[in-house]
Design a protein around this motif. Sequence first.
Motif, mmCIF file in Angstrom:
data_model
loop_
_atom_site.group_PDB
_atom_site.id
_atom_site.type_symbol
_atom_site.label_atom_id
_atom_site.label_comp_id
_atom_site.label_asym_id
_atom_site.label_seq_id
_atom_site.Cartn_x
_atom_site.Cartn_y
_atom_site.Cartn_z
ATOM 1 N N PHE A 196 50.270 63.669 25.535
ATOM 2 C CA PHE A 196 48.950 63.348 25.005
ATOM 3 C C PHE A 196 48.075 62.715 26.071
ATOM 4 O O PHE A 196 48.538 61.894 26.877
ATOM 5 N N LEU A 197 46.794 63.080 26.054
ATOM 6 C CA LEU A 197 45.809 62.557 26.995
ATOM 7 C C LEU A 197 44.800 61.679 26.255
ATOM 8 O O LEU A 197 44.620 61.801 25.041
ATOM 9 N N GLU A 198 44.144 60.822 27.000
ATOM 10 C CA GLU A 198 43.111 59.974 26.397
ATOM 11 C C GLU A 198 41.998 60.852 25.830
ATOM 12 O O GLU A 198 41.553 61.807 26.468
ATOM 13 N N GLY A 199 41.579 60.562 24.614
ATOM 14 C CA GLY A 199 40.530 61.338 23.966
ATOM 15 C C GLY A 199 41.049 62.463 23.102
ATOM 16 O O GLY A 199 40.266 63.124 22.404
ATOM 17 N N ASP A 200 42.373 62.698 23.120
ATOM 18 C CA ASP A 200 42.944 63.738 22.260
ATOM 19 C C ASP A 200 42.721 63.391 20.784
ATOM 20 O O ASP A 200 42.806 62.221 20.398
ATOM 21 N N ILE A 201 42.456 64.412 19.992
ATOM 22 C CA ILE A 201 42.349 64.249 18.547
ATOM 23 C C ILE A 201 43.525 64.987 17.921
ATOM 24 O O ILE A 201 43.723 66.182 18.167
ATOM 25 N N LEU A 202 44.308 64.281 17.136
ATOM 26 C CA LEU A 202 45.473 64.870 16.499
ATOM 27 C C LEU A 202 45.105 65.363 15.102
ATOM 28 O O LEU A 202 44.526 64.623 14.314
ATOM 29 N N VAL A 203 45.438 66.610 14.821
ATOM 30 C CA VAL A 203 45.269 67.143 13.467
ATOM 31 C C VAL A 203 46.633 67.008 12.796
ATOM 32 O O VAL A 203 47.602 67.642 13.208
ATOM 33 N N MET A 204 46.703 66.155 11.776
ATOM 34 C CA MET A 204 47.990 65.755 11.220
ATOM 35 C C MET A 204 48.062 66.025 9.722
ATOM 36 O O MET A 204 47.044 66.007 9.027
ATOM 37 N N ILE A 205 49.281 66.262 9.248
ATOM 38 C CA ILE A 205 49.507 66.466 7.824
ATOM 39 C C ILE A 205 50.585 65.510 7.339
ATOM 40 O O ILE A 205 51.541 65.218 8.073
ATOM 41 N N GLY A 206 50.396 64.970 6.150
ATOM 42 C CA GLY A 206 51.379 64.043 5.590
ATOM 43 C C GLY A 206 50.832 63.341 4.362
ATOM 44 O O GLY A 206 49.736 63.654 3.888
ATOM 45 N N ARG A 207 51.592 62.394 3.882
ATOM 46 C CA ARG A 207 51.125 61.598 2.742
ATOM 47 C C ARG A 207 49.955 60.730 3.186
ATOM 48 O O ARG A 207 49.950 60.191 4.300
ATOM 49 N N ALA A 208 48.977 60.592 2.303
ATOM 50 C CA ALA A 208 47.769 59.834 2.640
ATOM 51 C C ALA A 208 48.102 58.416 3.095
ATOM 52 O O ALA A 208 47.527 57.915 4.060
ATOM 53 N N ALA A 209 49.052 57.772 2.423
ATOM 54 C CA ALA A 209 49.420 56.404 2.772
ATOM 55 C C ALA A 209 49.997 56.326 4.174
ATOM 56 O O ALA A 209 49.699 55.390 4.937
ATOM 57 N N ASP A 210 50.835 57.301 4.543
ATOM 58 C CA ASP A 210 51.447 57.306 5.882
ATOM 59 C C ASP A 210 50.408 57.569 6.957
ATOM 60 O O ASP A 210 50.437 56.976 8.029
ATOM 61 N N LEU A 211 49.472 58.469 6.669
ATOM 62 C CA LEU A 211 48.409 58.766 7.633
ATOM 63 C C LEU A 211 47.496 57.563 7.838
ATOM 64 O O LEU A 211 47.057 57.291 8.946
ATOM 65 N N THR A 212 47.238 56.832 6.756
ATOM 66 C CA THR A 212 46.407 55.628 6.857
ATOM 67 C C THR A 212 47.064 54.592 7.755
ATOM 68 O O THR A 212 46.413 53.974 8.610
ATOM 69 N N LYS A 213 48.374 54.400 7.598
ATOM 70 C CA LYS A 213 49.099 53.443 8.443
ATOM 71 C C LYS A 213 49.003 53.836 9.908
ATOM 72 O O LYS A 213 48.750 53.007 10.774
ATOM 73 N N PHE A 214 49.178 55.134 10.195
ATOM 74 C CA PHE A 214 49.111 55.604 11.575
ATOM 75 C C PHE A 214 47.705 55.430 12.150
ATOM 76 O O PHE A 214 47.537 55.035 13.312
ATOM 77 N N SER A 215 46.692 55.723 11.351
ATOM 78 C CA SER A 215 45.314 55.630 11.835
ATOM 79 C C SER A 215 44.875 54.207 12.153
ATOM 80 O O SER A 215 43.896 53.991 12.859
ATOM 81 N N GLN A 216 45.619 53.228 11.653
ATOM 82 C CA GLN A 216 45.264 51.830 11.875
ATOM 83 C C GLN A 216 46.008 51.212 13.067
ATOM 84 O O GLN A 216 45.882 50.029 13.335
ATOM 85 N N LEU A 217 46.789 52.038 13.779
ATOM 86 C CA LEU A 217 47.508 51.543 14.963
ATOM 87 C C LEU A 217 46.540 51.145 16.060
ATOM 88 O O LEU A 217 45.515 51.796 16.244
#
Length: 217
Positions: A196-217
Amino acid sequence: MSTQQYAVIGLGRFGTTVAEKLYEAGQEVLGIDIEEGKVDDALPYVTHAIVADSTDEKALTSVGIRNFETVIVSIGDDMQSSILTVLILKELGVKKVIAKALSKRHGKVLKKVGADTIIYPERDMGERLANLLLSPNTLNYIELSKEFNIEEIMIPSSMVGKSLRQIDLRAIYNISVIAVVRNKEIIITPSPDEVFLEGDILVMIGRAADLTKFSQL
């Protein structure tokens, strides 16, 4: 994408936007509204546009409405007209009717008279804004169900320079990367060794709660 025929009944802001996007995608779009001014305004964004009262069965029959694969009913504040329009469309044999609802009760009635899909533009936009505010690293999302989303999330700085294998998102966060957007290019199903490089945007699939946790890292 193969060309299909759509009719949009109600050419307010929402209806015109839907019609314009379909037309830009190369689809055949018929716009219908009872107000001549709205029909004139929509002319650049549709294949054809006509002035007609959608609660008049003869008027809808005369434009060949039953030949359209999908009809979107986006009538503004007139609940009675939208309900009657949906009822007439289904009685005429239109296969798929998508109707805009102004409230939960309105949506229930539309469903009962035959609408195949109900949309709530104001509620959906409110939910989208709230989600984006609560998860500032989330750039966009698609709600697949009440539990699962597809989301575009900016790569956390702590993961820049690491590979998908090293991060092991599926094991740690229970989410999967289905694509990477990098400098306007899209890498579909990236390999485990993709760094992964700086500025990369990840298109991710999963449970909304799990994605929210990841997005708050």
